[in-house]
Design an enzyme around this catalytic site. Structure first.
Site, PDB file in Angstrom:
ATOM      1  N   TYR A   1     -21.667 -59.253  99.715  1.00 60.15           N
ATOM      2  CA  TYR A   1     -21.692 -60.285  98.673  1.00 60.15           C
ATOM      3  C   TYR A   1     -23.123 -60.596  98.254  1.00 60.15           C
ATOM      4  O   TYR A   1     -23.994 -60.702  99.065  1.00 60.15           O
ATOM      5  CB  TYR A   1     -21.019 -61.582  99.181  1.00 60.15           C
TER       6      TYR A   1
ATOM      7  N   MET B   1     -35.128 -23.761  77.940  1.00 60.53           N
ATOM      8  CA  MET B   1     -34.063 -24.512  77.275  1.00 60.53           C
ATOM      9  C   MET B   1     -33.629 -23.844  75.972  1.00 60.53           C
ATOM     10  O   MET B   1     -32.794 -24.386  75.254  1.00 60.53           O
ATOM     11  CB  MET B   1     -34.520 -25.946  76.987  1.00 60.53           C
TER      12      MET B   1
END
Length: 1711
Positions: free
Chosen positions: A1452, A110
């Site tokens: 639903y 990194m």
């Protein structure tokens, strides 16, 4: 504009609209017109320029400067390194620019080291001094080269000093002199050099920037922490103050866990001391130039108190960076040959980069032996041991391809290697395990603790309690002791050595006590027997000594973790292959891995797609190599983003962060941010604390601005931050005096504005924000507020939601990030405004009338209070006498004596008057919904609703279906019950798409067990739909079309009903084919001679050995079932006759079944009798029927009696029977026939059971076509079919007689004449007569009506069009609008639309005119309880036709769901099959699939095991669990597990006991015949002794008392009522009860926890009901809940609803 926020303008901190915030602009005061731009930075710049031009630039300058400086630094970085920033590096720069110190925990690649070097150069160019501290000499050299390269590329003149062991003597002296004289801008040394030279060389120096690369090396000398703080500018005095804060916080934690009476006072005193010291530290920092510190590490293990100095002085904590993420394919291999050969094969197949782990029981000797074996086979392999220190180095530089070593937790191969670019897989030559002699020679602390946990279940109750205490004590004591210190304690026990450290000596004493305890219990034969039987622990005897083997899970995790490492592109994929050498220990390993990692799966090695796995492994290694070489592509860089996740509670933030490892922490104001890497994101997790905003009280109408906009009122809520007084607890929104509590005058007030500032601070630093507030409407509103106030500070904001706090659920939620749902927000806005308006108006009225400021009222509170008062009234009025009898068999019965039972004498004997005994199957209850959980917690645990919700929240942080008789329409025209369709997996359904008929594929079939309420929606045409409350229907309401869940459908709605879809059936049959279809194959088939001799006879001779073959050959016949079985498919053309082998059965020909046959079937369906082989029809005129039968069946003799006509033939009688002519179901194949055949059948039905007549009403003669039958199921099918061919009708049932009518609508009379009339025979004349009378007075009016007047009214027509329409078509359209129903004839509307101007309304109406549906009005909605199966489909069009109505499939859902996901079912399966046995497992999904799930445990861990895992530290929770936490968890766990278990079978008993003075009914069970789910929970019935009718039982004890018949409500009862009556929501149930009690309207009795209304509550209720009955009625409250649901579903306009509410309230206020 939807809302206004006070103090939220990002420029002036004034009031601002949500609209401006979302546009990322300041308020209207700062900027007249909003500014727009393509990119975020361009927008920030353009806004800044516009503000500057206007002279209103304030706080926005900070936003601009941060973004601008970051861009400038990134440009410089690009010049200096040739690369652009990673997203994380951009975040780090922004933190530095803000002057913040922090810890970086980031994976390999990194760019941490590059970042540190670059920022040191950047600081140097600003005239500031930097110090970089690295672990080793090589890294000092590497860092110096890096800095020199940056300086050269950037052409930067920077003084660089460094010191390392490789310098020559003269260089060392010169460099040391430079360092002493501060002749440097950047200094680089090792951590060891800092420790040795600080006093002489660096003491008193000051650095602006310190970068520590690798925290472990830095902390080896813990005093380096103090040294770094001095170098940053802190003094001894300030560091001592920080130490004092650490001491005081430790003291606080002791009081927090204690129960002393003066606890709060002491805590407040400590808080005041801490705050005073913190203020002094902050004052020092402001006055002095304190440097910035970054501590970077890929991993770290910072422990002890000294590291906490960084927290108190610099505001951050160092995390370990240890990742809990795994991307390992775990597989196993059961050996079939020597393990060495297996390993050789595996290395050959898998290739280089393998680690081989040998379990400790096989020993290092075996590892050497295996290494030699593999070397001889040509593998380049090295043994990792203390003797071979170069092994790792050889592997790294390519001299070795494989490494082998011991599988021990602290072994070099398990922990000391991090080479993600080289290591590809791990092979275990056996299960990693601990092996103990039961004498426990040389035990280690962690192994002893592990063994104690494993055997705890097998100990006696007393020993178990002692074991738990020992375990807890030792774990607590060793929590902060480093590993090397623990080794000294273990050595001291083994060697009997003394320890100088007093604390360590105490730990040694507890450790010794634990070891002696283990030795004692392991000599217990009962304990050893139980261990031997356990499937997860191995007990073996070798050379007369017993050994226990348990899995070493930590080693397995750590070892396999070598193959899967975090890097800058995610998590590398790894492979583990475990050779199973011990089945029991293997089972234990798998079980414990599942406890730690829910997603863990152990797969057989032979089932792996090895090529694909190896491809992915190698692809990841290539990415890692590119990252390490700095060649990574921009595409991969974009994969790793910095993100901020915002949750509601600090506990949840902590829990989530710990899922992914040990996070670093940063304090921003009062908030703690946790930072962790999750592979593709550097994630910062922050808690908002829940609601931060509420309506103000001193502006508008109770906090809502009301504006006129034309004919409409517009409502704009005004929000401000919530404030809470820390001293008196008062929560408020508006300041009366800034900074002062309006209730007690304290200045110790917490303002949520501080949270907003903290969130805005972090929001500026990241690339994206993920708002993970709770998954309900309240959570959505909080997310909306957060989105709004953070929008100006970041370009990307998304909403995520998860329904269980687990690692897989969170990762899935991140992948499925979405925008905020505005409809849900609208619903919550309305809910809060309505609550405020009603509450303020009614509360002010109560306070005025009763002269008390502690009174309040709400719309939901009031009816609930009314229920409690009404029940109390019933309670007080229902007192009667009871007689309690204890009988000689122990049975206790209670006799109700009535009000006059005072003087009744108890009997000596009672008689068993009636007994009913039967075996019954008991199904388990569904999993908990919120209301059911609250009710049971109240009933069984005696917990209040608010307490239960709090406990559940702590635990949580650490059916779309229809009934079996519902008719579905299939694509081939057939109509059948959904139960049959699901069971037969009928894949092709009829549905609608764009309101046109369309074939749909069934993707999934659902059969669900249901025990709960159903909605019964009754339609005006006599049909009804019975469905679960969340089942969706296509509904038209006030001209608006949408899906509405059944619970929200209301009277007056219109439901879409399939109409004029056309019939798709094409089937035709011969008698033979129909018989085969119906399964009638016990029939003899006579074939012609040529075909029989050629094709059939040879097979008969070959396959039939009995004498019957001669009969077959002689007569040329064969049973139909043999023709089918033998696969002869060309015989039908050669069939001469069919007959049955019975007396009197005559042969009949095979013939085509045309319309005439189906007409006869209709006659039989209507008025036929099937008696054995006879088919009889009772119909007059009989002669007409006889001629029909003779026409259809000329080969049969038709006979006639006085009242019947018929024929005799067993084949045709059986065909009619199987088709469902007289009983059973009408066979679905009937509706797969050609349309003309079905129409002929219906005509036959009318000709028997139908009638055509004239009914005179006030308008004149009215035509009536009616079909009458007791078979409502048949008429329902015919009705659905008739609608589909365009014939409207309606059903009617006479409740008295049970007879059904199917009535043809006069609006479909012409269609009936076209489709059915041509086939009528007997009643044709009757039809003609009635029709001619009707048409003589009534003109033909054909077609349905559409309920679209509201939409029609919005159409635009040119001037004069009205008259033109009237003239050209004769239609007066304006009369349509006058009808209260608002219905318009479809055919006329079609013509009128041609005259209308183009508009969306016109297009909508055209789609309805052309639609394959009509609209049937809802007559009523009822609810009924149902226990049984429910059915559903998932289809490609997301809908299907149920009872003719258009039904939604599987979407639903609500929070009150009983649905269990596949994940949940797997959790249950694992627990039930392992703990109880596979036979007890019966999976059930229960309710519908959707967003929410039932309340359930997330892991297969029962309460006892949960306590153990928490005790062992395997499960780490953000807070300690109390006894009530465990009780509630146990209740939830058992309910869920039983919901997935087999039914129980009981011997049910119901009896009546006659005591002479009265009777008692008893109901219960005598015994459990098959236990099923009752293994985990008791049946909900009383256990009774077996009784016999007439039995006399002696009374051994009698007791009389007086008590009410009616019981008072508990909190649980009230919550169940709220659910049943649809008052409140799951999230508010507990709050409503709590409010009533807090206000003193209701009190709870101490023992039985019953609710009593107070005098105050009764007075308040009666006053409210007398003045505001309609406003606070139960009906109105329920209606409003439904309106909120419709807003949430997007059906209702929230502004319109607010207008209606406002008008309603004003009527009462003005009145």
């Amino acid at each position: 504009m939807k809302a206004v926020y006070r103090e939220m303008c990002p420029n002036c901190w004034g009031r601002i609209s949500d609209e401006r915030l979302v546009m990322r602009n300041p308020c209207e005061e700062c900027l007249d017109e909003p500014v727009h731009a393509d990119s975020y930075f361009q927008l920030v710049s353009a806004v800044r320029n516009a503000l500057k031009l206007r002279g209103t630039l304030k706080e926005w300058e900070k936003i601009y400067q941060l973004e601008n400086q970051t861009r400038e630094i990134e440009e410089f970085f690009k010049k200096a390194t040739g690369f652009t920033f990673w997203s994380a590096q951009r975040t780090w720069v922004k933190r530095l620019l803000k002057g913040r110190s922090f810890s970086i925990i980031a994976p390999t690649g990194m760019g941490k080291s590059t970042f540190g070097a670059f920022m040191a150069v950047w600081h140097a160019l600003k005239g500031k001094k930097s110090y970089i501290v690295v672990p080793t000499t090589p890294l000092v050299i590497q860092t110096v080269r890096k800095i020199e390269g940056i300086m050269e590329n950037a052409n930067a003149d920077v003084r660089l000093a460094y010191y390392h062991g490789n310098l020559r003597k003269k260089e060392k002296e010169e460099m040391l002199e430079r360092i002493k004289n501060e002749d440097y801008d950047i200094l680089v040394t090792s951590a060891q050099w800092l420790a040795r030279n600080y006093e002489e060389v660096l003491k008193g120096r000051h650095f602006d920037f310190i970068f520590v690369d690798d925290v472990d090396a830095f902390l080896k000398a813990s005093k380096n922490i103090d040294r770094s703080l001095y170098l940053l500018g802190f003094t001894d005095e300030i560091i001592q103050k920080a130490w004092e804060i650490i001491r005081l916080k430790k003291q606080m934690s002791r009081y927090l866990n204690g129960n002393s009476e003066d606890r709060n006072e002491k805590l407040n005193g400590l808080n005041r001391e801490i705050e005073k010291l913190q203020r002094e530290i902050e004052k020092f920092k402001r006055k002095n130039k304190i440097g910035i510190m970054i501590i970077a590490s890929a991993t770290g293990s910072a422990r002890g108190d000294r590291i906490k100095l960084y927290r108190e002085l610099l505001g951050f904590e160092v995390g370990s960076g240890r990742s809990a993420l795994r991307n390992v394919v775990d597989s196993y291999l059961k050996p079939t040959k020597d393990i060495k050969e297996h390993v050789e094969e595996l290395l050959t197949r898998l290739g280089k980069g393998g680690l081989i782990f040998v379990p400790v029981d096989q020993g290092l000797g075996y590892a050497e032996e295996l290494a030699n074996y593999l070397s001889e086979k040509g593998f380049k392999i090295e043994l990792v041991s203390s003797k071979n220190k170069k092994a790792l180095e050889k592997f790294e530089n390519g001299e070795a391809d494989y490494l082998i070593g011991s599988a021990t937790y602290y072994g070099s191969l398990v922990r000391g290697i991090d080479l993600p670019h080289l290591i590809r897989y791990a092979v275990f030559t056996g299960v990693p395990k601990f092996r103990f002699s039961i004498d426990l020679e040389r035990p280690t602390i962690y192994r002893a603790l592990g063994l104690l946990s494993e055997i705890m279940d097998f100990l006696s109750e007393e020993d178990r309690r002692q074991a738990e205490k020992l375990h807890a004590r030792l774990r607590r004591l060793i929590r902060n002791i480093p590993q090397f210190e623990l080794l000294k304690i273990e050595e001291a026990l083994a060697e009997g050595l003394p320890i100088e450290n007093e604390f360590h000596n105490h730990v040694l004493g507890v450790f010794r006590e634990l070891v002696e305890f283990l030795r004692r219990v392991l000599r217990d034969e009962e304990v050893l027997r139980k261990l031997a039987e356990d499937p997860f622990i191995s007990l073996v005897k070798e050379e007369g000594k017993w050994y226990i083997e348990i899995p070493d899970v930590r080693t397995y995790i750590q070892a396999t973790g070598r193959t899967s490492r975090l890097f800058a592109g995610g998590i590398t994929k790894g492979l583990s292959v475990l050779i199973v050498d011990n089945e029991k220990v293997f089972n234990g390993l798998v079980r414990q891995m599942r406890w730690r990692f829910q997603e863990f799966k152990m797969v057989p090695f032979e089932e792996l797609d090895l090529d694909e796995i190896l491809r992915q492994i190698d692809e990841d290694r290539e990415k890692v190599r590119l990252v390490m070489e700095g060649k990574i592509s921009a595409k991969v860089k974009d994969l790793v983003r910095s993100a901020l996740m915002i949750v509601e509670s600090p506990n949840k933030a902590r829990t989530i962060a710990n899922f992914f490892g040990q996070p670093s922490k940063t304090r921003i104001g009062d908030l703690v941010a946790y930072e962790i890497s999750v592979g593709d994101r550097m994630l910062t997790i922050l808690a908002s604390g829940g609601h931060m905003f509420d309506l103000v009280t001193n502006e508008g109408y109770h906090g809502v601005l009301i504006q006129n906009e034309g004919d409409m009122l517009k409502f704009i809520p005004v929000y401000d931050t919530l404030k809470r007084c820390r001293d008196c607890g008062h929560q408020f929104v508006d300041w009366e005096k800034k900074g002062v509590c309006p209730r007690c005058g304290s200045t110790n007030v917490r303002d949520a504005l501080e949270n907003v500032i903290a969130m805005r601070e972090i929001a500026q630093e990241v690339d994206e924000i993920l708002i993970a507030t709770d998954p309900d409407t309240e959570g959505e509103k909080i997310a909306w507020d957060i989105r709004n106030v953070l929008a100006p500070y970041t370009p990307n904001i998304k909403r995520i939601e998860f329904h269980e706090v687990t690692r897989p659920a969170i990762m899935k939620a991140i992948q499925e990030a979405r925008d905020v749902n505005e409809n849900r927000v609208n619903a919550q806005i309305v809910r809060r405004i309505e609550d405020r308006w009603i509450g303020f108006e009614l509360s002010q009225e109560l306070q005025r009338v009763f002269e008390s400021y502690n009174l309040s009222a709400g719309r939901v509170q009031t009816p609930v209070l009314g229920w409690i008062i009404e029940r109390y009234k019933e309670f007080t009025e229902s007192e009667v006498y009871f007689l309690g009898l204890t009988l000689e068999n122990g049975l206790q019965v209670t006799i109700e004596l009535g009000k006059d039972g005072k003087d009744v004498e108890p009997p000596e004997y009672v008689t068993v008057e009636e007994v009913q005994l039967e075996e019954r199957e008991l199904n388990p209850a569904p999993p908990y919904t919120t209301d059911a959980m609250l009710k049971d917690a109240s009933t069984f645990l005696k917990l209040s609703a608010p307490e239960t919700m709090r406990l559940a929240q702590d635990l949580f942080e650490a059916g779309l279906c229809v009934t079996p008789d519902t008719l579905v329409s299939l694509a081939d025209g057939r109509i059948m019950e959904i139960k049959d369709a699901v069971e037969k997996s009928e894949g092709n359904l009829l549905s609608v798409n764009g309101l046109k008929p369309k074939e749909a594929k069934a993707l999934k079939f659902w059969e669900i067990d249901w025990n709960g309420p159903l909605k019964v929606i009754k339609l005006k045409n006599g049909h009804e739909i019975k469905a679960t409350p969340d089942h969706g229907l296509l509904v038209m309401r006030e001209g608006k079309l949408g899906w509405v869940s059944a619970k929200n459908v209301r009277e007056g709605d219109y439901v879409a009903f399939a109409y004029n879809t056309g019939h798709r059936g094409r089937d035709e049959y011969t008698l033979l084919k129909l018989m085969i279809k119906l399964g009638i194959t016990d029939v003899m088939v006579e074939l012609d001679e040529e075909y029989f001799n050629e094709k059939v006879a040879p097979i008969v001779r070959e396959r039939i050995s009995t004498s019957t073959k001669y009969k077959y050959l002689r007569r040329r016949v064969l049973p139909l079932y043999l023709l089918q079985e033998w696969g002869l498919d060309d015989y039908e053309a050669h069939v001469k006759s069919l007959y049955r082998q019975r007396a009197g059965s005559k042969p009949i020909p095979n013939f085509k079944l045309d319309g005439r046959f189906w007409y006869v079937f209709g006659l039989v369906l209507g008025d036929g009798t099937l008696r054995d082989s006879k088919v009889l029809i009772s119909q007059t005129p009989l002669k007409d029927v006889k001629s029909v039968l003779e026409d259809v069946f000329p080969f049969l003799r038709v006979f006639e009696t006085t009242n019947q006509v018929g024929f005799s033939n067993s084949i045709i009688a059986e065909v009619f029977r199987r088709l469902g002519a007289r009983k059973g179901k009408l066979h679905p194949l009937v509706f797969g026939l050609r349309e003309e055949y079905i129409n002929a059948m219906i005509a036959g039905y009318f000709d028997t059971d139908g009638t055509f007549s004239i009914l005179n009403d006030r308008k004149g003669p009215n035509f009536r076509g009616i079909l009458t039958s007791k078979r409502g199921d048949v008429l329902r099918m015919l009705s659905v079919y008739l609608y589909q061919i365009g014939i409207m009708n309606y059903l009617r049932r006479d409740e008295r007689t049970g007879v059904w009518d199917l009535i043809i609508s006069n609006r479909s009379l012409e269609k009936f004449r076209e489709k059915i009339y041509p086939y009528l025979r007997i009643r044709r004349a009757q039809f003609d007569e009635a029709y001619s009378v009707y048409r003589a007075s009534r003109r033909a009016f054909e077609g349905d009506l559409l309920p679209v007047a509201p939409v029609f009214g919005k159409l635009k027509f040119k001037n004069g069009t009205k008259n033109r329409i009237l003239k050209e078509t004769g239609i007066d359209v304006w009369n349509w609008l006058k009808r209260p129903e608002g219905e318009i004839p479809r055919d006329k509307l079609s013509k009128v639309l041609e005259y209308a101007e183009e508009s969306p309304e016109k297009e909508f109406l055209k789609s309805l005119v052309e639609a394959g549906v009509t609209w049937v009005k809802v007559k009523g909605v009822e609810e009924e309880l149902y226990t049984g199966k429910l059915y559903d489909f998932t289809t490609t069009t997301e809908n299907f036709l149920s009872n003719g109505a258009v039904s939604h499939n599987c979407t639903y859902h609500r929070t009150d769901s009983t649905h269990v996901s596949n994940t949940g079912i797997e959790v249950a399966k694992e627990y039930i099959t392992q703990e109880l046995g596979e036979k007890y497992f019966k999976p059930r999904p229960w309710g519908e699939e959707g967003a929410h799930e039932a309340i359930r445990p997330t892991r297969p861990i029962d309460t006892g095991r949960l306590m153990q895992l928490i005790r062992d530290g395997i499960i780490q929770l953000p807070r300690n669990l109390t006894r009530n936490h465990y009780r509630l968890y146990d209740m939830i766990f058992r309910r869920f597990m039983t919901s997935q278990m087999t039914p129980a079978k009981i011997l049910y008993e119901k009896a009546v006991i006659n005591a002479g003075v009265g009777k008692a009914e008893l109901e219960g069970y005598v015994e459990i015949i098959e236990d099923g789910w009752t293994r985990l929970r008791s049946p909900p019935l009383r256990e009774l002794p077996k009784l016999e009718k007439g039995m006399k039982l002696k009374v051994v004890e009698a007791k009389k008392w007086k008590a009410p018949k009616v019981s008072l409500y508990t909190q649980g009862d009230i919550i169940a009522l709220m659910k049943e009556r649809k008052i409140g929501r799951p999230s508010t149930y507990a709050k409503i009860v709590e409010t009533l009690m807090r206000r003193g309207y209701v009190v709870e009795t101490k023992g039985r926890k019953k609710l009593l209304p107070t005098e105050k509550g009764i007075k308040v209720y009666h006053y409210l009901v007398s003045k505001y009955r309609d406003l606070v009625s139960e009906e109105r409250t329920r209606e409003l809940e439904e309106i909120m649901d419709r807003i949430e579903e997007g059906i209702e306009d929230y502004i319109k609803v607010l207008g209606e509410l406002y008008s309603e309230i004003q009527r009462y206020v003005s009145g």
